[in-house]
Design a protein around this motif. Structure first.
Motif, PDB file in Angstrom:
ATOM      1  N   HIS A  67      10.210 -63.601 -10.486  1.00 55.71           N
ATOM      2  CA  HIS A  67      10.376 -62.205 -10.070  1.00 55.71           C
ATOM      3  C   HIS A  67      10.274 -62.086  -8.556  1.00 55.71           C
ATOM      4  N   LEU A  68       9.317 -62.769  -7.954  1.00 57.31           N
ATOM      5  CA  LEU A  68       9.182 -62.740  -6.499  1.00 57.31           C
ATOM      6  C   LEU A  68      10.417 -63.319  -5.826  1.00 57.31           C
ATOM      7  N   ASP A  69      10.970 -64.385  -6.398  1.00 60.23           N
ATOM      8  CA  ASP A  69      12.186 -64.985  -5.834  1.00 60.23           C
ATOM      9  C   ASP A  69      13.365 -64.017  -5.897  1.00 60.23           C
ATOM     10  N   GLY A  70      13.367 -63.171  -6.905  1.00 64.98           N
ATOM     11  CA  GLY A  70      14.502 -62.280  -7.102  1.00 64.98           C
ATOM     12  C   GLY A  70      14.389 -60.930  -6.432  1.00 64.98           C
ATOM     13  N   LEU A  71      13.269 -60.663  -5.764  1.00 70.71           N
ATOM     14  CA  LEU A  71      13.131 -59.368  -5.099  1.00 70.71           C
ATOM     15  C   LEU A  71      14.194 -59.212  -4.026  1.00 70.71           C
ATOM     16  N   ASP A  72      14.865 -58.095  -4.052  1.00 73.51           N
ATOM     17  CA  ASP A  72      15.907 -57.815  -3.067  1.00 73.51           C
ATOM     18  C   ASP A  72      15.630 -56.450  -2.458  1.00 73.51           C
ATOM     19  N   ASP A  73      15.007 -56.446  -1.297  1.00 72.19           N
ATOM     20  CA  ASP A  73      14.677 -55.177  -0.656  1.00 72.19           C
ATOM     21  C   ASP A  73      15.500 -54.968   0.622  1.00 72.19           C
ATOM     22  N   ALA A  74      16.641 -55.641   0.685  1.00 75.45           N
ATOM     23  CA  ALA A  74      17.511 -55.482   1.847  1.00 75.45           C
ATOM     24  C   ALA A  74      18.812 -54.790   1.425  1.00 75.45           C
ATOM     25  N   SER A  75      19.321 -53.941   2.282  1.00 74.05           N
ATOM     26  CA  SER A  75      20.614 -53.265   2.064  1.00 74.05           C
ATOM     27  C   SER A  75      20.662 -52.551   0.713  1.00 74.05           C
ATOM     28  N   VAL A  76      19.609 -51.851   0.379  1.00 76.37           N
ATOM     29  CA  VAL A  76      19.550 -51.134  -0.879  1.00 76.37           C
ATOM     30  C   VAL A  76      20.131 -49.738  -0.700  1.00 76.37           C
ATOM     31  N   SER A  77      20.958 -49.313  -1.637  1.00 78.73           N
ATOM     32  CA  SER A  77      21.533 -47.975  -1.580  1.00 78.73           C
ATOM     33  C   SER A  77      20.591 -46.970  -2.223  1.00 78.73           C
ATOM     34  N   GLU A  78      20.790 -45.699  -1.929  1.00 75.19           N
ATOM     35  CA  GLU A  78      19.992 -44.658  -2.571  1.00 75.19           C
ATOM     36  C   GLU A  78      20.179 -44.675  -4.078  1.00 75.19           C
ATOM     37  N   PHE A  79      21.391 -45.030  -4.515  1.00 72.28           N
ATOM     38  CA  PHE A  79      21.669 -45.047  -5.951  1.00 72.28           C
ATOM     39  C   PHE A  79      20.751 -46.025  -6.683  1.00 72.28           C
ATOM     40  N   GLY A  80      20.389 -47.114  -6.030  1.00 73.94           N
ATOM     41  CA  GLY A  80      19.546 -48.124  -6.671  1.00 73.94           C
ATOM     42  C   GLY A  80      18.095 -48.087  -6.238  1.00 73.94           C
ATOM     43  N   ALA A  81      17.676 -46.979  -5.604  1.00 74.22           N
ATOM     44  CA  ALA A  81      16.335 -46.932  -5.020  1.00 74.22           C
ATOM     45  C   ALA A  81      15.240 -47.096  -6.066  1.00 74.22           C
ATOM     46  N   ARG A  82      15.357 -46.412  -7.173  1.00 78.31           N
ATOM     47  CA  ARG A  82      14.279 -46.464  -8.171  1.00 78.31           C
ATOM     48  C   ARG A  82      14.095 -47.879  -8.716  1.00 78.31           C
ATOM     49  N   ARG A  83      15.179 -48.585  -8.924  1.00 80.75           N
ATOM     50  CA  ARG A  83      15.072 -49.942  -9.473  1.00 80.75           C
ATOM     51  C   ARG A  83      14.335 -50.864  -8.502  1.00 80.75           C
ATOM     52  N   VAL A  84      14.615 -50.717  -7.227  1.00 77.41           N
ATOM     53  CA  VAL A  84      13.940 -51.547  -6.225  1.00 77.41           C
ATOM     54  C   VAL A  84      12.444 -51.250  -6.212  1.00 77.41           C
ATOM     55  N   VAL A  85      12.090 -49.965  -6.251  1.00 75.92           N
ATOM     56  CA  VAL A  85      10.676 -49.588  -6.246  1.00 75.92           C
ATOM     57  C   VAL A  85       9.974 -50.132  -7.480  1.00 75.92           C
ATOM     58  N   GLU A  86      10.626 -50.040  -8.616  1.00 75.53           N
ATOM     59  CA  GLU A  86      10.045 -50.577  -9.853  1.00 75.53           C
ATOM     60  C   GLU A  86       9.774 -52.069  -9.722  1.00 75.53           C
ATOM     61  N   ASP A  87      10.725 -52.804  -9.172  1.00 77.08           N
ATOM     62  CA  ASP A  87      10.539 -54.250  -9.015  1.00 77.08           C
ATOM     63  C   ASP A  87       9.382 -54.566  -8.070  1.00 77.08           C
ATOM     64  N   LEU A  88       9.256 -53.795  -6.995  1.00 76.62           N
ATOM     65  CA  LEU A  88       8.154 -54.008  -6.066  1.00 76.62           C
ATOM     66  C   LEU A  88       6.808 -53.702  -6.724  1.00 76.62           C
ATOM     67  N   ALA A  89       6.748 -52.624  -7.485  1.00 81.48           N
ATOM     68  CA  ALA A  89       5.499 -52.245  -8.147  1.00 81.48           C
ATOM     69  C   ALA A  89       5.062 -53.301  -9.147  1.00 81.48           C
ATOM     70  N   LEU A  90       5.998 -53.787  -9.935  1.00 82.34           N
ATOM     71  CA  LEU A  90       5.661 -54.816 -10.926  1.00 82.34           C
ATOM     72  C   LEU A  90       5.251 -56.121 -10.248  1.00 82.34           C
ATOM     73  N   ALA A  91       5.831 -56.404  -9.093  1.00 88.89           N
ATOM     74  CA  ALA A  91       5.428 -57.609  -8.363  1.00 88.89           C
ATOM     75  C   ALA A  91       3.973 -57.513  -7.934  1.00 88.89           C
ATOM     76  N   LEU A  92       3.572 -56.365  -7.405  1.00 90.71           N
ATOM     77  CA  LEU A  92       2.186 -56.210  -6.971  1.00 90.71           C
ATOM     78  C   LEU A  92       1.239 -56.246  -8.159  1.00 90.71           C
ATOM     79  N   GLN A  93       1.564 -55.532  -9.227  1.00 96.97           N
ATOM     80  CA  GLN A  93       0.691 -55.542 -10.402  1.00 96.97           C
ATOM     81  C   GLN A  93       0.589 -56.932 -11.002  1.00 96.97           C
TER      82      GLN A  93
END
Length: 534
Positions: free
Chosen positions: A459-485
Motif C-alpha cells: 500500500h505504501l508503494d502504491g500511494l500516489d499523492d502527485a498530480s491528483v485531480s479534484e475528481f479523485g481527491a477522496r480516494r487519495v485521502v482514503e489511501d493516506l488515512a489507511l496508510a497511517l492507521q
C-alpha cells in the motif's frame, strides 16, 4: 375453576412477566478501565501522567447517574425564549438541568482548558483521552467544550490583549465562574464558502466595529463570546463579539442529531465587535480555531466508535439465539471484530494526531496534513459504524432506551462540522500540492511501519499523492488515512488486530460491509481486546 389468588406461583411462571435472554445494564462501568487501546495510547503518546484523571473521568462517565443525565438531556430539547412576558428582548435558551450537569462535568475536568491551563507536555493527549471518555455520554455537550478549547489559540494569535482578557476565564475549571466561546461563520447563501459572506462590519474606531447581518448557524447561543466572520472594508475579517445587545437569536435548528445542543440562527443588529487579527485576513485567523475543532471532530467520532463497539459486544455476550450466545456465533464474531478494528484504528490515529498538537513547531508539518486526512476518514466512517453497532442489538437497538438511535443520529455531525467531506478532501489536495514538508512528514510517519506487514508495504508503494485531480481527491485521502492507521497498528497493536486490519483494509481481502473479514482472522482475540472480561 380456581381463582387467580389461589395460584400463588402463576406470577412467577407468567411468560409476559419474565425477563429472559436480555443483557444486563452496562452501567456502572469504568469506561477507561475497559479501554485497553486508550490506556496504551495515553501512555505511548506522552500522556501517562494523566492516567488518574482519565480513570476518574471514565468512572464518572460510566456511572448510572451519568447515563441517565445523557438520556434526559437528549429527550428534553432546548427552548428559545426571545422575549419576556412584557415584550423585552431576552434571547435566552432554556436547557434541561441534565445538560448543565454534563457540561459542568466536562468543564470541571478540564476538557476545555487543560492544555492551555497546565502547558504540561502531553496535555493535548490527556485532554484527548478525557474527551473520548466524556464524549461517550452526549455528543452535543462536547460542542461548546470544543469551541472553547479551540478559541484560545485563535485569540493568542489574533489579539494578545483579548487573549489576556478572556483566556483566564476560558481555561478556568469552574462552570459557574468560567466562560465559554462559540462561533458564527456560515451564512444561508454560502455555507462552507465563507468568502461569500455578506454580514457587514462598520468601523467605529479604536478596534471596535458594529456588525449587521445574519448567520445561518451559530453554535451554542449561551456562550459568553463568539468568533464571527464579517466583511470589513479590507475584506473578510474575524471579530470577537460578546453576547448581548444587538445579537438576536431568531430560532433554534430542528436537527437530525445532537438534539441536546441548541444551534441557532442569529441576526446582528449593530452588535459591537472587536477586531481579531488583521482586516481582510479572517480565514487565516479563524483557521487556528478550525484546526483544533477538527481534532475534536475526530475525537468525537472516536467516542462514537467506542460506545457503539462496547454496546454491541456487551449485548452479544449475553444474548442467545439458535442455541448459543451471539458472541460465539461465527457470523456475529466477524461483525464484532470488524467493528472493533475500526474503533482501534480510529483511536490510535486520533491520539497520534493529538500528540502532534503537543509537539509545537516540530509537529506542525505532520499535524497540518494528518488533521485534515484523519478528520475526513474517521468522521466519514462513523455513521456506518454506528448503524452496524445498532443492528447488532436488533430491535432492541432501534428503540431510544438503548442509546443507539441517539448515537446513530449524532454520527454525521462530525463529518459535516468544520468542513464536510469534499472540503476536507480538497484541503488535503491543496496541502499535497503546496506544502511538501507536510507531505514528507506524513509519509515519514507512515514509513515507520514498513516491513511489518506485506499488505502495508504494498500500500505504501502504491500511494500516489502527485498530480491528483479534484475528481479523485477522496480516494487519495482514503489511501493516506489507511496508510497511517495501518502503520500505527502494525507498530503498536497485537498481531491479531494488525494482521486483520491490513488484510481487510489494505490487502483487498475484506468486503464492502462490516462482517466481511477474511478467513483465518482471530476474531475472538480482537473482540476480547475491545472489551475485556468476556
Amino acid at each position: 375453576m380456581a381463582a387467580l389468588d389461589e395460584i400463588p406461583e402463576l406470577g412467577q411462571q407468567d411468560p409476559a412477566r419474565a425477563v429472559l435472554n436480555q443483557a444486563p445494564p452496562l452501567e456502572p462501568a469504568n469506561l477507561f478501565e475497559l479501554d485497553l487501546v486508550l490506556q496504551e495510547s495515553l501512555a505511548r503518546e506522552g500522556g501517562g501522567w494523566g492516567v488518574e484523571r482519565a480513570r476518574e473521568a471514565g468512572g464518572a462517565a460510566g456511572s448510572v447517574e451519568a447515563r441517565e443525565h445523557a438520556r434526559r438531556a437528549e429527550r428534553n430539547v432546548p427552548v428559545l425564549k426571545t422575549h419576556d412576558r412584557y415584550g423585552n428582548r431576552i434571547d435566552a435558551v432554556e436547557l434541561d438541568p441534565s445538560w448543565h450537569w454534563l457540561l459542568r462535568g466536562a468543564i470541571e475536568r478540564g476538557i476545555a482548558g487543560l492544555p492551555w491551563h497546565s502547558q504540561r507536555e502531553g496535555a493535548h493527549v490527556v485532554r484527548a483521552a478525557l474527551f473520548t471518555l466524556w464524549g461517550q455520554l452526549d455528543d452535543g455537550v462536547m460542542c461548546p467544550v470544543s469551541m472553547t478549547y479551540a478559541a484560545v489559540p485563535a485569540l493568542r494569535d489574533g489579539s494578545p490583549e483579548l487573549a489576556a482578557k478572556w483566556e483566564p476565564r476560558l481555561t478556568y475549571f469552574d462552570y459557574d465562574s468560567g466562560a465559554l466561546a462559540g462561533m458564527a461563520m456560515t451564512e444561508r447563501q454560502g455555507g462552507s464558502d465563507v468568502r461569500a459572506n455578506i454580514t457587514r462590519a462598520v468601523e467605529l474606531g479604536d478596534g471596535w466595529y458594529e456588525l449587521h447581518g445574519h448567520k445561518w448557524f451559530c453554535s451554542y447561543p449561551p456562550c459568553d463570546i463568539f468568533l464571527v466572520l464579517a466583511q470589513a472594508p479590507a475584506g473578510l475579517t474575524c471579530f470577537l463579539v460578546e453576547r448581548g445587545e444587538g445579537m438576536e437569536f431568531q430560532r433554534l435548528k430542528d436537527k437530525l442529531g445532537t438534539r441536546s445542543l441548541p444551534s441557532a440562527e442569529v441576526e446582528f443588529r449593530g452588535a459591537r465587535a472587536q477586531l481579531l487579527g488583521e482586516e481582510g485576513r479572517g480565514v487565516q485567523t479563524i483557521i487556528r480555531m478550525v484546526n483544533h475543532t477538527r481534532l475534536d471532530c475526530m475525537l468525537g467520532s472516536v467516542a462514537g466508535y467506542r460506545r457503539g463497539t462496547v454496546e454491541a459486544i456487551h449485548h452479544a455476550r449475553y444474548r442467545s439465539a439458535f442455541g448459543a450466545p451471539l458472541v460465539e456465533q461465527p457470523a456475529m464474531q466477524n461483525v464484532l471484530a470488524d467493528l472493533a478494528l475500526d474503533s482501534e484504528a480510529a483511536m490510535v490515529a486520533a491520539m497520534r494526531v493529538a500528540r502532534a498538537y503537543d509537539e509545537g513547531s516540530s509537529g506542525a508539518a505532520f499535524r497540518r496534513l494528518a488533521t485534515a486526512v484523519m478528520k475526513y476518514w474517521i468522521c466519514k466512517r462513523a455513521p456506518g459504524h454506528a448503524v452496524e453497532a445498532l443492528e447488532c442489538l436488533g430491535g432492541n437497538g432501534f428503540v431510544e432506551d438503548s442509546g443507539l438511535p441517539a448515537l446513530y443520529r449524532g454520527a454525521p455531525i462530525n463529518t459535516i462540522w468544520e468542513g464536510s467531506g469534499n472540503v476536507a478532501a480538497l484541503d488535503v489536495l491543496r496541502a499535497l500540492g503546496r506544502e511538501p514538508e507536510a507531505v514528507a512528514a506524513f509519509r515519514a510517519e507512515c514509513e515507520l511501519g514498513r516491513g511489518g506487514d506485506r499488505y502495508l508495504d504494498a500500500h505504501l508503494d502504491g500511494l500516489d499523492d502527485a498530480s491528483v485531480s479534484e475528481f479523485g481527491a477522496r480516494r487519495v485521502v482514503e489511501d493516506l488515512a489507511l496508510a497511517l492507521q495501518g502503520s500505527l497498528l502494525v507498530r503498536f497493536a497485537p498481531p491479531a488486530v494488525a494482521d486483520a486490519f491490513c488484510a481487510s483494509r489494505l490487502g483487498g481481502q475484506g468486503g464492502r460491509a462490516y462482517g466481511t473479514l477474511p478467513a483465518g482472522v482471530d476474531a475472538s482475540a480482537i473482540i476480547d481486546r475491545a472489551l475485556p472480561g468476556g
